[in-house]
Design a protein around this motif. Structure first.
Motif, mmCIF file in Angstrom:
data_model
loop_
_atom_site.group_PDB
_atom_site.id
_atom_site.type_symbol
_atom_site.label_atom_id
_atom_site.label_comp_id
_atom_site.label_asym_id
_atom_site.label_seq_id
_atom_site.Cartn_x
_atom_site.Cartn_y
_atom_site.Cartn_z
ATOM 1 N N ARG A 102 0.716 -1.219 -0.007
ATOM 2 C CA ARG A 102 0.058 0.067 -0.021
ATOM 3 C C ARG A 102 0.937 1.314 0.074
ATOM 4 N NH1 ARG A 102 -3.163 -1.666 3.656
ATOM 5 N NH2 ARG A 102 -5.179 -1.826 2.268
ATOM 6 N N GLU A 196 -5.070 0.472 -3.111
ATOM 7 C CA GLU A 196 -5.996 -0.788 -2.578
ATOM 8 C C GLU A 196 -5.633 -1.857 -3.305
ATOM 9 O OE1 GLU A 196 -7.677 -0.615 0.431
ATOM 10 O OE2 GLU A 196 -6.542 1.258 0.518
ATOM 11 N N ARG A 197 -5.582 -1.716 -4.646
ATOM 12 C CA ARG A 197 -5.210 -3.092 -5.404
ATOM 13 C C ARG A 197 -4.064 -3.510 -5.172
ATOM 14 N NH1 ARG A 197 -3.810 -2.659 -11.868
ATOM 15 N NH2 ARG A 197 -3.449 -4.742 -12.350
ATOM 16 N N ASP A 200 -4.140 -5.550 -2.070
ATOM 17 C CA ASP A 200 -5.270 -6.746 -2.267
ATOM 18 C C ASP A 200 -4.328 -7.824 -3.129
ATOM 19 O OD1 ASP A 200 -7.994 -8.286 -2.501
ATOM 20 O OD2 ASP A 200 -7.300 -8.187 -4.777
#
Length: 219
Positions: A102, A196-197, A200
């Motif tokens: 992040r 965020e991706r 993830d």
């Protein structure tokens, strides 16, 4: 494997680190197995060096959890990594690497992101060439670059003691195509600045690696 005649780049690496890396690689690929005993004098003779850097290398391996000193048996022995230890390692790795991903997406500068792409490409080419050692090295460097891009010195210092065990994990890669794909996907998210991706993808990457190690390697 004497250290004489090394290149100028290798000469800048302390002898203790060269020995530590060589022994760590042997533990990772199974040439040294849990329970095997390490003899300082034999290692020193093999490398053509004194016992001092060998002793220092063994201390480093001990601090990283690869070997243990057993006074009753009067020697240094290779340690195994049991299931509980592996689960703990992955729990910590998930928390820290997801956070690092992040931050890297938020803070990563262009040159560092390009370096990440280069490492992912090196791993891919090594995989296609069947060069397991080069692929493992590139994958470990990819994760190091991820932490560098995060730009958090405290995070880097927390991860430092885990470096050896994580590098050992990377050498246990039995799903190279998946790992290459996830690294490429992680780079793309960071390059796009999508925090965020990136988090993830990093979380999924740790989960899939955990499954591989616990189900296929540790019994």
């Amino acid at each position: 494997m004497p250290v004489t005649g090394e290149t100028s780049a290798e000469a800048r690496v302390p002898l203790r680190d060269q020995v530590r890396d060589a022994l760590q690689a042997r533990i990772a690929d199974g040439r040294l197995r849990p329970g095997d005993r390490l003899f300082e004098q034999d290692i020193a003779a093999e490398f053509g060096i004194s016992r001092v850097p060998v002793r220092e290398a063994i201390r480093m391996l001990q601090s990283e959890g690869f070997v243990e000193v057993m006074p009753r048996r009067r020697g240094v022995f290779v340690r195994g990594l049991d299931r509980h230890q592996a689960e703990e390692l992955f729990e910590v790795r998930e928390a820290l690497e997801v956070f690092a991903a992040r931050l890297a997406a938020q803070r990563g500068e262009s040159a560092g992101v390009r370096r990440m792409a280069e490492l992912a490409d090196q791993a891919r080419k090594a995989h296609e060439a069947g060069d397991i050692e080069a692929m493992s090295t590139a994958n470990a460097a990819f994760h190091d670059q991820l932490v560098t891009l995060a730009g958090n010195d405290l995070l880097a210092s927390i991860l430092e003691p885990l470096h050896g065990r994580l590098a050992w994990m990377f050498r246990l890669n039995m799903e190279p195509e998946r790992v290459c794909g996830e690294h490429e996907e992680l780079h793309a998210a960071i390059a796009a600045g999508d925090a965020e991706r990136a988090a993830d993808v990093a979380k999924r990457h740790v989960h899939s690696s955990r499954k591989m190690v616990l189900e296929r390697i540790l019994f």
